[in-house]
Scaffold this active site. Structure first.
Site, PDB file in Angstrom:
ATOM      1  N   HIS A   1     -53.395  17.964  -4.299  1.00 26.31           N
ATOM      2  CA  HIS A   1     -53.148  16.938  -4.262  1.00 26.31           C
ATOM      3  C   HIS A   1     -54.234  15.714  -3.937  1.00 26.31           C
ATOM      4  O   HIS A   1     -54.461  14.711  -4.697  1.00 26.31           O
ATOM      5  CB  HIS A   1     -52.121  16.549  -3.180  1.00 26.31           C
ATOM      6  CG  HIS A   1     -50.693  16.703  -3.297  1.00 26.31           C
ATOM      7  ND1 HIS A   1     -50.275  18.144  -3.784  1.00 26.31           N
ATOM      8  CD2 HIS A   1     -49.748  16.015  -3.634  1.00 26.31           C
ATOM      9  CE1 HIS A   1     -49.063  18.178  -3.904  1.00 26.31           C
ATOM     10  NE2 HIS A   1     -48.535  17.046  -3.902  1.00 26.31           N
TER      11      HIS A   1
ATOM     12  N   ASP B   1      -6.698  -5.886  -5.912  1.00 21.56           N
ATOM     13  CA  ASP B   1      -6.306  -4.583  -6.548  1.00 21.56           C
ATOM     14  C   ASP B   1      -5.998  -5.228  -8.154  1.00 21.56           C
ATOM     15  O   ASP B   1      -6.451  -4.246  -9.003  1.00 21.56           O
ATOM     16  CB  ASP B   1      -4.840  -4.351  -6.237  1.00 21.56           C
ATOM     17  CG  ASP B   1      -4.949  -3.033  -5.385  1.00 21.56           C
ATOM     18  OD1 ASP B   1      -6.007  -2.764  -4.907  1.00 21.56           O
ATOM     19  OD2 ASP B   1      -3.681  -2.749  -4.692  1.00 21.56           O
TER      20      ASP B   1
ATOM     21  N   GLN C   1       0.819  -1.146   0.048  1.00 22.93           N
ATOM     22  CA  GLN C   1      -0.031   0.003  -0.027  1.00 22.93           C
ATOM     23  C   GLN C   1       0.749   1.168   0.025  1.00 22.93           C
ATOM     24  O   GLN C   1       0.527   2.199  -0.358  1.00 22.93           O
ATOM     25  CB  GLN C   1      -0.765  -0.141   1.287  1.00 22.93           C
ATOM     26  CG  GLN C   1      -2.106   0.937   1.090  1.00 22.93           C
ATOM     27  CD  GLN C   1      -2.987   0.545  -0.130  1.00 22.93           C
ATOM     28  OE1 GLN C   1      -3.325   1.388  -0.900  1.00 22.93           O
ATOM     29  NE2 GLN C   1      -3.348  -0.770  -0.278  1.00 22.93           N
TER      30      GLN C   1
ATOM     31  N   HIS D   1       2.082   3.050  -3.178  1.00 20.97           N
ATOM     32  CA  HIS D   1       1.117   3.780  -4.123  1.00 20.97           C
ATOM     33  C   HIS D   1       1.690   5.247  -4.309  1.00 20.97           C
ATOM     34  O   HIS D   1       1.574   5.906  -5.405  1.00 20.97           O
ATOM     35  CB  HIS D   1      -0.290   3.817  -3.607  1.00 20.97           C
ATOM     36  CG  HIS D   1      -0.909   2.612  -4.171  1.00 20.97           C
ATOM     37  ND1 HIS D   1      -1.247   2.266  -5.458  1.00 20.97           N
ATOM     38  CD2 HIS D   1      -1.485   1.418  -3.659  1.00 20.97           C
ATOM     39  CE1 HIS D   1      -2.107   1.355  -5.662  1.00 20.97           C
ATOM     40  NE2 HIS D   1      -2.067   0.688  -4.567  1.00 20.97           N
TER      41      HIS D   1
ATOM     42  N   GLU E   1     -10.105   1.986   3.743  1.00 22.76           N
ATOM     43  CA  GLU E   1     -10.382   1.677   2.275  1.00 22.76           C
ATOM     44  C   GLU E   1     -10.279   0.030   1.921  1.00 22.76           C
ATOM     45  O   GLU E   1     -11.024  -0.669   1.849  1.00 22.76           O
ATOM     46  CB  GLU E   1      -9.416   2.238   1.225  1.00 22.76           C
ATOM     47  CG  GLU E   1      -9.426   2.003  -0.136  1.00 22.76           C
ATOM     48  CD  GLU E   1      -8.367   2.520  -1.062  1.00 22.76           C
ATOM     49  OE1 GLU E   1      -8.648   2.575  -2.105  1.00 22.76           O
ATOM     50  OE2 GLU E   1      -7.187   2.872  -0.438  1.00 22.76           O
ATOM     51  N   HIS E   2      -9.132  -0.307   2.495  1.00 23.81           N
ATOM     52  CA  HIS E   2      -8.874  -1.646   2.664  1.00 23.81           C
ATOM     53  C   HIS E   2      -8.504  -2.302   3.974  1.00 23.81           C
ATOM     54  O   HIS E   2      -7.826  -1.712   4.792  1.00 23.81           O
ATOM     55  CB  HIS E   2      -7.386  -2.049   1.794  1.00 23.81           C
ATOM     56  CG  HIS E   2      -7.438  -1.768   0.475  1.00 23.81           C
ATOM     57  ND1 HIS E   2      -6.842  -0.459   0.185  1.00 23.81           N
ATOM     58  CD2 HIS E   2      -7.769  -2.108  -0.873  1.00 23.81           C
ATOM     59  CE1 HIS E   2      -6.996  -0.129  -1.053  1.00 23.81           C
ATOM     60  NE2 HIS E   2      -7.650  -1.248  -1.752  1.00 23.81           N
TER      61      HIS E   2
END
Length: 428
Positions: free
Chosen positions: A419, A360, A259, A262, A326-327
C-alpha cells in the site's frame, strides 16, 4: 376483546414480551420455507406450477400474463376508480421524485476531489401480495420509485386470482407504470423464483414488497444464502396509536381496525395516559367491528392486540420507541412536542385528522415499511432503496504531494508495505 395492561405493573421482561411479535419459536415456518426454496431452485417453472395448484387452487399453462391480457383487464376499471388510482399515482410520484438529489464534489485536501454518483439497481423484483386482500396500492408504492430510479428491468410477481389472472386494478397500475408482464406467482415461491431465477422468471438483484410470515421468512433466508438483496423484513402489518384525553375514541378505534383488517396476524396497539380513552375506544371497537366485511379477520387481529395505560405522554413515547412500530399515530393535540422524542418508527401520522389510511394509499409517502421492531434499523422504501451510491475520487499532482506522505505513514503503521509503495512510486 382488547387486552389492557398498566405500564406501572410491567417489568422490563414483560415489556420485551409485549414488544415481540411474529416469532417462529419451533422453526416451523423456516422448515416450510426452506423446502419451498429448495424445490424452486431445483424444479424451476414446474415447481412453481405445482405450488400454484397446491396453494392457489389454480392450474397454470403460463406463469405470467402479458401486455394484451393486462390491457384487457385494465379496460374493466371504472372511471372513478381510475381517477382515484391516478391521484394516488401523481402524489406518490411527486413525493418520491423529490428524493432524487445530485450531490456535489468535495475537495477534501487541495488537489483531492471526492464525490458520489447514483446508479439504479439494474434488475429488481416487486412482490405484490394477493392473499386475503389484493393491493394495487403496493404496486404503486414499489413501481413508482423503481421507475423514478431508472431500474432497467422490473419483475412483478403476484398470486393469481381464482380465474387464473390478476385483479383488474393491478392491471391498470401496470399500464400506468409501463409494466408489460405480471408473473402469477405468490408466497415464498415467488421470492425464491426472483432470487434464483427459473426458465421463465429472471433472477433479480434486489427484491421488494411486504407479505405474510412465509414471504418475510423467504426474504430473510435468500438475503443470507443468495446474491439477491432485499428491501427489508416487511412482515404482517402493525400500528401503534398514542392517545391522550384530546383523542377522539371513534377515530382511534377506526385506526386500530383499519390495521387489524389486513390479516389475523396483524397487530393494533393503543398506548394512552387516560383510562377513559381506553374504555371509550374499546366500546367503539365493539360498535365498529361487526359492521366490517372483514370482521372475522379483524377480530382475530384485535385478540392478538392490546392497550397499555401509562402515566404520561412521555411514558407512552418511551413504550413506542421500545415497540418500534411500522405505523405510529399521535392522536393528541400535543403531537408537535413529541416529534423530537420519536426514535423508532416506520411512518408517523400526526394529529386527529391524519389517519394511517391516507399514507397507505394516496398522500404520497411510501407504505412499504419495516415491521416487527425492524424500524430500529431500517427505513421504509424510497427511491434510495432502488439505487446504489458509488464513490469517485480524482487526485492531481498537487493532491498526491499533499496527501501521499500521510498515506505512507498510515500504511507503514498497519504493516502494509505494498500500500505504501503505491504512493511512494508516484511521489518519486
Amino acid at each position: 376483546m382488547l387486552k389492557v395492561y398498566k405500564l406501572c405493573d410491567l417489568d422490563p421482561g414483560n415489556i420485551k414480551k409485549l414488544c415481540t411479535r411474529n416469532t417462529d419459536v419451533n422453526n416451523d415456518i423456516r422448515k416450510t420455507v426452506d423446502d419451498i426454496i429448495q424445490r424452486v431452485k431445483t424444479g424451476g417453472d414446474a415447481a412453481l406450477k405445482e405450488f400454484s395448484e397446491k396453494f392457489d387452487g389454480i392450474t397454470l399453462d403460463e406463469l405470467y400474463i402479458g401486455k394484451k391480457e393486462i390491457d384487457a383487464l385494465a379496460f374493466k376499471v371504472g372511471n372513478s376508480e381510475k381517477q382515484a388510482i391516478q391521484l394516488a399515482y401523481n402524489n406518490i410520484w411527486k413525493f418520491h421524485e423529490a428524493q432524487l438529489v445530485k450531490e456535489g464534489k468535495i475537495e477534501t485536501t487541495a488537489g483531492v476531489t471526492c464525490w458520489r454518483e447514483t446508479r439504479a439497481i439494474e434488475k429488481v423484483g416487486l412482490y405484490i401480495p394477493g392473499g386475503t386482500a389484493v393491493l394495487p396500492s403496493t404496486f404503486l408504492m414499489l413501481g413508482i420509485p423503481a421507475k423514478i430510479a431508472g431500474c432497467e428491468q422490473i419483475i412483478v410477481c403476484s398470486p393469481p386470482q381464482k380465474d387464473g389472472k390478476v385483479n383488474a386494478y393491478l392491471a391498470y397500475c401496470a399500464q400506468l407504470l409501463g409494466i408489460e408482464r405480471i408473473y402469477l406467482i405468490g408466497g415464498a415461491q415467488a421470492i425464491a423464483a426472483m432470487a434464483y431465477g427459473t426458465e421463465s422468471v429472471e433472477k433479480v438483484d434486489k427484491i421488494f414488497g411486504p407479505g405474510n410470515q412465509y414471504v418475510t421468512k423467504a426474504k430473510t433466508i435468500i438475503q443470507s444464502e443468495s446474491q439477491t438483496a432485499i428491501d427489508m423484513p416487511a412482515g404482517p402489518s402493525e400500528v401503534l396509536v398514542i392517545a391522550d384525553e384530546t383523542a377522539n375514541p371513534v377515530y382511534v378505534a377506526a385506526d386500530l381496525l383499519a390495521q387489524a383488517e389486513h390479516g389475523a396476524d396483524s397487530q393494533a396497539v393503543l398506548i394512552a395516559d387516560s383510562q377513559l380513552i381506553i374504555d371509550q375506544t374499546i366500546k367503539e371497537l365493539d360498535k365498529q367491528l361487526p359492521a366490517l366485511p372483514r370482521h372475522t379477520i379483524a377480530a382475530k387481529a384485535i385478540a392478538n392486540s392490546y392497550a397499555v395505560l401509562t402515566a404520561s405522554l412521555d411514558e407512552s413515547m418511551t413504550f413506542s420507541n421500545a415497540y418500534a412500530p411500522e405505523h405510529l399515530i399521535l392522536a393528541t393535540d400535543k403531537w408537535e412536542s413529541l416529534l423530537d422524542k420519536i426514535i423508532n418508527a416506520g411512518s408517523v401520522f400526526l394529529g386527529h385528522l391524519t389517519p394511517e389510511s391516507a399514507g397507505d394509499y394516496a398522500s404520497g409517502t411510501n407504505h412499504t415499511l419495516p415491521t416487527s421492531s425492524y424500524a430500529r434499523a431500517y427505513s421504509g422504501v424510497s427511491v434510495d432503496s432502488f439505487v446504489k451510491k458509488i464513490t469517485f475520487q480524482h487526485i492531481s499532482r498537487a493532491g498526491i504531494e499533499n496527501l501521499g506522505p500521510a498515506v505512507e505513514v498510515l500504511a507503514s503503521l498497519e504493516g502494509l508495505d505494498a500500500h505504501k509503495n503505491a504512493i511512494t512510486v508516484r511521489l518519486k
